[in-house]
Design an enzyme around this catalytic site. Structure first.
Site, mmCIF file in Angstrom:
data_model
loop_
_atom_site.group_PDB
_atom_site.id
_atom_site.type_symbol
_atom_site.label_atom_id
_atom_site.label_comp_id
_atom_site.label_asym_id
_atom_site.label_seq_id
_atom_site.Cartn_x
_atom_site.Cartn_y
_atom_site.Cartn_z
ATOM 1 C CG ASP A 37 -2.204 0.804 1.034
ATOM 2 O OD1 ASP A 37 -2.122 2.016 0.731
ATOM 3 O OD2 ASP A 37 -3.293 0.226 1.180
ATOM 4 C CG ASP A 63 2.266 4.293 -6.772
ATOM 5 O OD1 ASP A 63 1.270 3.787 -7.338
ATOM 6 O OD2 ASP A 63 2.577 5.489 -6.896
ATOM 7 C CB VAL A 64 -0.971 -0.566 -7.816
ATOM 8 C CG1 VAL A 64 -1.204 -1.346 -6.539
ATOM 9 C CG2 VAL A 64 -1.951 0.596 -7.941
ATOM 10 C CE1 TYR A 155 -13.890 2.982 -8.639
ATOM 11 C CE2 TYR A 155 -16.210 2.526 -9.036
ATOM 12 C CZ TYR A 155 -15.049 2.289 -8.319
ATOM 13 O OH TYR A 155 -15.033 1.356 -7.310
ATOM 14 C CE LYS A 159 -12.694 -0.298 -9.245
ATOM 15 N NZ LYS A 159 -11.695 -1.143 -8.566
HETATM 16 P P1 NAD Z 1 -10.203 2.624 0.475
HETATM 17 O O1 NAD Z 1 -9.893 3.944 -0.095
HETATM 18 O O2 NAD Z 1 -10.655 2.524 1.875
HETATM 19 O O3 NAD Z 1 -8.952 1.652 0.306
HETATM 20 C C1 NAD Z 1 -8.198 1.618 -0.868
HETATM 21 C C2 NAD Z 1 -6.775 1.304 -0.509
HETATM 22 O O4 NAD Z 1 -6.007 1.341 -1.718
HETATM 23 C C3 NAD Z 1 -6.174 2.334 0.452
HETATM 24 O O5 NAD Z 1 -5.474 1.691 1.482
HETATM 25 C C4 NAD Z 1 -5.256 3.140 -0.453
HETATM 26 O O6 NAD Z 1 -4.130 3.680 0.215
HETATM 27 C C5 NAD Z 1 -4.845 2.091 -1.455
HETATM 28 N N1 NAD Z 1 -4.310 2.700 -2.670
HETATM 29 C C6 NAD Z 1 -4.789 3.756 -3.361
HETATM 30 N N2 NAD Z 1 -3.983 4.076 -4.380
HETATM 31 C C7 NAD Z 1 -2.948 3.187 -4.339
HETATM 32 C C8 NAD Z 1 -1.783 3.016 -5.118
HETATM 33 N N3 NAD Z 1 -1.491 3.815 -6.152
HETATM 34 N N4 NAD Z 1 -0.948 2.003 -4.787
HETATM 35 C C9 NAD Z 1 -1.221 1.195 -3.737
HETATM 36 N N5 NAD Z 1 -2.294 1.327 -2.958
HETATM 37 C C10 NAD Z 1 -3.150 2.321 -3.249
HETATM 38 O O7 NAD Z 1 -11.268 1.994 -0.530
HETATM 39 P P2 NAD Z 1 -12.103 0.622 -0.472
HETATM 40 O O8 NAD Z 1 -13.532 0.971 -0.458
HETATM 41 O O9 NAD Z 1 -11.578 -0.309 0.547
HETATM 42 O O10 NAD Z 1 -11.794 0.088 -1.936
HETATM 43 C C11 NAD Z 1 -11.082 -1.091 -2.222
HETATM 44 C C12 NAD Z 1 -11.435 -1.528 -3.633
HETATM 45 O O11 NAD Z 1 -12.823 -1.849 -3.715
HETATM 46 C C13 NAD Z 1 -11.197 -0.458 -4.701
HETATM 47 O O12 NAD Z 1 -10.682 -1.064 -5.869
HETATM 48 C C14 NAD Z 1 -12.580 0.099 -4.952
HETATM 49 O O13 NAD Z 1 -12.718 0.659 -6.222
HETATM 50 C C15 NAD Z 1 -13.415 -1.164 -4.800
HETATM 51 N N6 NAD Z 1 -14.822 -0.915 -4.508
HETATM 52 C C16 NAD Z 1 -15.212 -0.353 -3.341
HETATM 53 C C17 NAD Z 1 -16.574 -0.146 -3.117
HETATM 54 C C18 NAD Z 1 -17.082 0.455 -1.840
HETATM 55 O O14 NAD Z 1 -18.295 0.649 -1.729
HETATM 56 N N7 NAD Z 1 -16.267 0.732 -0.848
HETATM 57 C C19 NAD Z 1 -17.505 -0.519 -4.079
HETATM 58 C C20 NAD Z 1 -17.070 -1.083 -5.256
HETATM 59 C C21 NAD Z 1 -15.716 -1.297 -5.461
#
Ligand code: NAD
Length: 247
Positions: A37, A63-64, A155, A159
């Site tokens: 992360d 960093d992905v 997005y 996605k």
């Molecule tokens: P979040 O923001 O709480 O967590 C995302 C994590 O990814 C964070 O720890 C952040 O630091 C990390 N991150 C961001 N950019 C990064 C990078 N360049 N390199 C490495 N790490 C990085 O969000 P979440 O809700 O836990 O989301 C997780 C996944 O689920 C995402 O792909 C999001 O699109 C997907 N998602 C979430 C929801 C929702 O309702 N929360 C719904 C659909 C999809």
């Protein structure tokens, strides 16, 4: 024995939210877990807490969007745990913008993290997943890959690409016994969700038959099943976890 005994997983974006739920559940089910992360303090704290409880969990900065970070992370994982069996491409960002108000910079950044990051993760991990003999990848997409909506054009695009990449990767790596599945979360309580406009959340809940948000563990549990040996013949599958939102 846990359902992931003998597995070694990388969880991108594992420091908080859905990723952190994966880290915790996968460790409890017997997997070695590497958290990657950009949130260094949160990632370290989570790894330390779980390591104190006796679970083999490690954190490394990732960093992905940077292929060299992926190479370093995968090498460190194999060095620490002896193999890599499981990749959770979970890191993701979100912002609300329609076609006309999206900027080139906004588009490039979101695509870099949500789409290109997934490609780099698979590209780097695949040789090791193949070598393990029982590799599994989960790509976290979104129900927004399956629908349209008013103002998060980029997005939707990224996605949707995650969905297509998962299908293509399942075809390419089925013969090598690496399974690639994708998950479609609906509205889940997490940090990223606080960015959603309040009006959007109300509309989403109204359109969700179960009438509530999910929790991060709901998504981790779906991944757990797909990464376990119970799912040995499941690849190219798309699992929607959204309380019926799409229905
Ligand atoms: P979040 O923001 O709480 O967590 C995302 C994590 O990814 C964070 O720890 C952040 O630091 C990390 N991150 C961001 N950019 C990064 C990078 N360049 N390199 C490495 N790490 C990085 O969000 P979440 O809700 O836990 O989301 C997780 C996944 O689920 C995402 O792909 C999001 O699109 C997907 N998602 C979430 C929801 C929702 O309702 N929360 C719904 C659909 C999809």
């Amino acid at each position: 024995a846990g359902r992931l005994q003998g597995k070694v997983a990388i969880v991108s974006g594992g420091a908080r939210g859905l990723g952190a739920a994966h880290v915790e559940m996968f460790a409890q089910e017997g997997a070695g877990v590497m958290i990657g992360d950009i949130l260094i303090d949160e990632g370290k704290a989570l790894a330390e807490r779980l390591a104190d409880d006796g679970y083999p969990v490690t954190f490394m900065e990732l960093d992905v969007t940077d292929e060299t970070h992926w190479a370093r992370l995968v090498a460190a994982t194999v060095e620490r745990y002896g193999k890599l069996t499981t990749l959770i491409n979970n890191a993701g960002i979100y912002h609300g913008a329609g076609i006309e108000d999206e900027t080139t910079q906004g588009w490039n950044r979101l695509v870099a993290v949500d789409q290109t990051g997934v490609f780099f993760g698979m590209k780097t991990a695949m040789p090791h997943l193949v070598a393990s003999g029982h590799g599994a990848v989960i790509n976290i997409s979104s129900t927004m890959a399956l629908t349209g909506s008013l103002r998060c054009f980029t997005y939707h695009a990224a996605k949707g690409a995650v969905r297509s990449m998962s299908m293509a990767a399942a075809s390419e790596y089925g013969p090598k016994n690496v399974r690639v599945n994708s998950i479609y979360p609906g509205s889940i309580e997490a940090k990223s969700h606080e960015d959603t406009l309040p009006g959007d959340v109300e509309a989403i809940l109204k359109a969700t038959p179960m009438g509530r948000k999910g929790v991060p563990r709901d998504i981790a549990a779906a991944s757990l099943f797909l990464c376990s040996d119970e799912a040995n013949f499941i690849t190219g599958a798309e699992l929607i976890v959204d309380g019926g939102w799409h229905a």
